[in-house]
Write a protein that holds these residues in place. Structure first.
Motif, PDB file in Angstrom:
ATOM      1  N   TYR A  92       0.963  18.053 -18.305  1.00 52.12           N
ATOM      2  CA  TYR A  92       0.663  18.805 -17.092  1.00 52.12           C
ATOM      3  C   TYR A  92       1.644  19.948 -16.857  1.00 52.12           C
ATOM      4  O   TYR A  92       1.348  20.858 -16.076  1.00 52.12           O
ATOM      5  N   THR A  93       2.787  19.929 -17.557  1.00 55.87           N
ATOM      6  CA  THR A  93       3.628  21.124 -17.615  1.00 55.87           C
ATOM      7  C   THR A  93       2.871  22.240 -18.327  1.00 55.87           C
ATOM      8  O   THR A  93       3.057  23.420 -18.036  1.00 55.87           O
ATOM      9  N   GLY A  94       1.986  21.838 -19.247  1.00 61.02           N
ATOM     10  CA  GLY A  94       1.140  22.822 -19.925  1.00 61.02           C
ATOM     11  C   GLY A  94       0.218  23.555 -18.976  1.00 61.02           C
ATOM     12  O   GLY A  94      -0.152  24.709 -19.215  1.00 61.02           O
ATOM     13  N   PHE A  95      -0.151  22.904 -17.864  1.00 59.29           N
ATOM     14  CA  PHE A  95      -1.018  23.528 -16.874  1.00 59.29           C
ATOM     15  C   PHE A  95      -0.235  24.354 -15.853  1.00 59.29           C
ATOM     16  O   PHE A  95      -0.841  25.039 -15.034  1.00 59.29           O
ATOM     17  N   SER A  96       1.079  24.259 -15.872  1.00 63.14           N
ATOM     18  CA  SER A  96       1.902  25.011 -14.918  1.00 63.14           C
ATOM     19  C   SER A  96       2.844  25.964 -15.665  1.00 63.14           C
ATOM     20  O   SER A  96       2.562  27.163 -15.778  1.00 63.14           O
ATOM     21  N   LEU A  97       3.925  25.433 -16.214  1.00 59.07           N
ATOM     22  CA  LEU A  97       4.930  26.273 -16.868  1.00 59.07           C
ATOM     23  C   LEU A  97       4.354  27.052 -18.046  1.00 59.07           C
ATOM     24  O   LEU A  97       4.459  28.293 -18.100  1.00 59.07           O
ATOM     25  N   VAL A  98       3.745  26.352 -18.988  1.00 60.44           N
ATOM     26  CA  VAL A  98       3.227  27.010 -20.196  1.00 60.44           C
ATOM     27  C   VAL A  98       2.071  27.932 -19.845  1.00 60.44           C
ATOM     28  O   VAL A  98       1.936  29.026 -20.404  1.00 60.44           O
ATOM     29  N   PHE A  99       1.234  27.498 -18.911  1.00 68.39           N
ATOM     30  CA  PHE A  99       0.114  28.313 -18.430  1.00 68.39           C
ATOM     31  C   PHE A  99       0.607  29.666 -17.917  1.00 68.39           C
ATOM     32  O   PHE A  99       0.079  30.729 -18.284  1.00 68.39           O
ATOM     33  N   MET A 100       1.646  29.649 -17.084  1.00 65.78           N
ATOM     34  CA  MET A 100       2.165  30.899 -16.521  1.00 65.78           C
ATOM     35  C   MET A 100       2.843  31.755 -17.582  1.00 65.78           C
ATOM     36  O   MET A 100       2.755  32.989 -17.524  1.00 65.78           O
ATOM     37  N   GLN A 101       3.512  31.124 -18.543  1.00 65.76           N
ATOM     38  CA  GLN A 101       4.125  31.900 -19.617  1.00 65.76           C
ATOM     39  C   GLN A 101       3.066  32.661 -20.402  1.00 65.76           C
ATOM     40  O   GLN A 101       3.248  33.818 -20.768  1.00 65.76           O
ATOM     41  N   GLY A 102       1.931  31.984 -20.659  1.00 65.75           N
ATOM     42  CA  GLY A 102       0.842  32.645 -21.356  1.00 65.75           C
ATOM     43  C   GLY A 102       0.264  33.804 -20.561  1.00 65.75           C
ATOM     44  O   GLY A 102      -0.001  34.882 -21.105  1.00 65.75           O
ATOM     45  N   LEU A 103       0.087  33.594 -19.257  1.00 66.61           N
ATOM     46  CA  LEU A 103      -0.444  34.658 -18.402  1.00 66.61           C
ATOM     47  C   LEU A 103       0.499  35.864 -18.379  1.00 66.61           C
ATOM     48  O   LEU A 103       0.052  37.015 -18.429  1.00 66.61           O
ATOM     49  N   LYS A 104       1.794  35.593 -18.292  1.00 67.68           N
ATOM     50  CA  LYS A 104       2.761  36.692 -18.267  1.00 67.68           C
ATOM     51  C   LYS A 104       2.716  37.481 -19.576  1.00 67.68           C
ATOM     52  O   LYS A 104       2.819  38.715 -19.579  1.00 67.68           O
ATOM     53  N   LYS A 105       2.558  36.772 -20.679  1.00 65.42           N
ATOM     54  CA  LYS A 105       2.467  37.461 -21.968  1.00 65.42           C
ATOM     55  C   LYS A 105       1.199  38.309 -22.050  1.00 65.42           C
ATOM     56  O   LYS A 105       1.153  39.303 -22.773  1.00 65.42           O
ATOM     57  N   LEU A 106       0.171  37.916 -21.282  1.00 71.14           N
ATOM     58  CA  LEU A 106      -1.079  38.681 -21.239  1.00 71.14           C
ATOM     59  C   LEU A 106      -1.049  39.754 -20.157  1.00 71.14           C
ATOM     60  O   LEU A 106      -2.084  40.342 -19.830  1.00 71.14           O
ATOM     61  N   GLY A 107       0.133  40.005 -19.595  1.00 70.23           N
ATOM     62  CA  GLY A 107       0.290  41.122 -18.669  1.00 70.23           C
ATOM     63  C   GLY A 107       0.028  40.803 -17.217  1.00 70.23           C
ATOM     64  O   GLY A 107      -0.069  41.721 -16.379  1.00 70.23           O
ATOM     65  N   ILE A 108      -0.089  39.512 -16.868  1.00 77.30           N
ATOM     66  CA  ILE A 108      -0.361  39.132 -15.487  1.00 77.30           C
ATOM     67  C   ILE A 108       0.943  39.030 -14.693  1.00 77.30           C
ATOM     68  O   ILE A 108       1.904  38.412 -15.147  1.00 77.30           O
ATOM     69  N   ILE A 109       0.972  39.640 -13.515  1.00 75.47           N
ATOM     70  CA  ILE A 109       2.132  39.556 -12.631  1.00 75.47           C
ATOM     71  C   ILE A 109       1.972  38.327 -11.733  1.00 75.47           C
ATOM     72  O   ILE A 109       0.947  38.172 -11.067  1.00 75.47           O
ATOM     73  N   ILE A 110       2.990  37.459 -11.715  1.00 72.24           N
ATOM     74  CA  ILE A 110       2.948  36.242 -10.909  1.00 72.24           C
ATOM     75  C   ILE A 110       4.099  36.293  -9.913  1.00 72.24           C
ATOM     76  O   ILE A 110       5.268  36.394 -10.307  1.00 72.24           O
ATOM     77  N   SER A 111       3.784  36.218  -8.634  1.00 79.57           N
ATOM     78  CA  SER A 111       4.815  36.271  -7.600  1.00 79.57           C
ATOM     79  C   SER A 111       5.554  34.936  -7.521  1.00 79.57           C
ATOM     80  O   SER A 111       5.063  33.908  -7.989  1.00 79.57           O
TER      81      SER A 111
END
Length: 269
Positions: A92-111
């Motif tokens: 479930y870290t994959g659904f939070s930490l790893v998920f956000m790392q992937g989004l950031k690598k795809l150019g998504i800004i996360i506040s």
């Protein structure tokens, strides 16, 4: 896909013979779970998301008991209990930490607010799934530390990992959402290109994920560019930002509806 590179984590999938059933149903179940639990106000008792969590918790319990009952080859010294708490936390870290790392690598800004909210959401989901709340991370720093220590007791991908990765790629060709075979082959290549973009080269090679042609390798960069442009347009205005959230939600629900429609139904027995 990257989770398959942790050999011990995947053993319950092997021993429950989930590999023999293909990846289409597993992907549908995961997608159905994720989409439902991430909707607004979804986790109230009796709602579908809450029922999915309870069903998943019962399924984990049943699999844990049956693996221990019927499997003499289970390596408790290295793998621990089947579907144990630490493996569940890592998942479930994959659904939070790893998920956000992937989004950031795809150019998504996360506040910071969004990041904290996501960790809070998955801590509650993990608690409902039966993980002791005091073991679940509250923020990125705790999640990184936990995930690091968990990786120290894992082995890198093995033959089972390769078979799971192959089955996940094969899902693109087996799924009937796209009618024509050439469309499914294109989708498979696009997914391979995302794996090569998001995962380290050594992981792709260890899982034996074929490197797609150069024409497909540019796809992730197109996605990054599109994400950056859309955020420049929508993030300037809170009303437009909400519209972007709503558009994303509609797209996710559409993908889920397609998977439900095209996934073989369970036998009534």
């Amino acid at each position: 896909m990257g989770g398959y590179d942790f050999a011990y984590l995947n053993k319950p999938l092997i021993f429950t013979e989930a590999l023999n059933k293909g990846a289409v149903k597993r992907l549908k179940y995961t997608l159905e779970f994720w989409v439902n639990v991430t909707r607004e106000n979804a986790l109230k008792p009796q709602l579908e998301a809450h029922q999915l969590i309870v069903r998943t918790r019962l399924m984990h319990s049943y699999a844990r008991l049956k693996i221990k009952e019927k499997t003499e080859q289970w390596d408790f010294d290295n793998w621990g209990e089947p579907i144990n708490s630490w493996d569940m936390i890592a998942t479930y870290t994959g659904f939070s930490l790893v998920f956000m790392q992937g989004l950031k690598k795809l150019g998504i800004i996360i506040s910071d607010e969004e990041e904290n909210g996501l960790f809070h959401l998955w801590k509650y989901i993990g608690y409902l799934l039966g993980i002791p709340a005091e073991f679940l991370p509250d923020n990125r720093q705790e999640a990184v530390a936990q995930f690091y220590w968990w990786t120290t007791i894992q082995d890198q991908g093995d033959g089972d990992s390769v078979q799971l990765a192959k089955a996940l790629l094969q899902e693109n060709l087996e799924n009937t959402i796209y009618k024509h075979s050439f469309q499914r082959k294109i989708l498979k290549n696009l997914h391979q290109s995302m794996n090569w973009f998001l995962l380290d080269e050594e992981i792709n090679k260890r899982l034996q994920i074929p490197k797609p042609a150069k024409a497909f390798l540019v796809f992730p960069r197109i996605v990054v560019k599109g994400n950056k442009i859309s955020q420049k347009i929508y993030l300037r205005n809170s009303t437009k930002y909400q519209k972007l959230v709503e558009m994303g939600s509609e797209q996710q629900l559409k993908v889920l509806a397609d998977y439900i429609k095209h996934t073989p139904q369970e036998s009534p027995h």
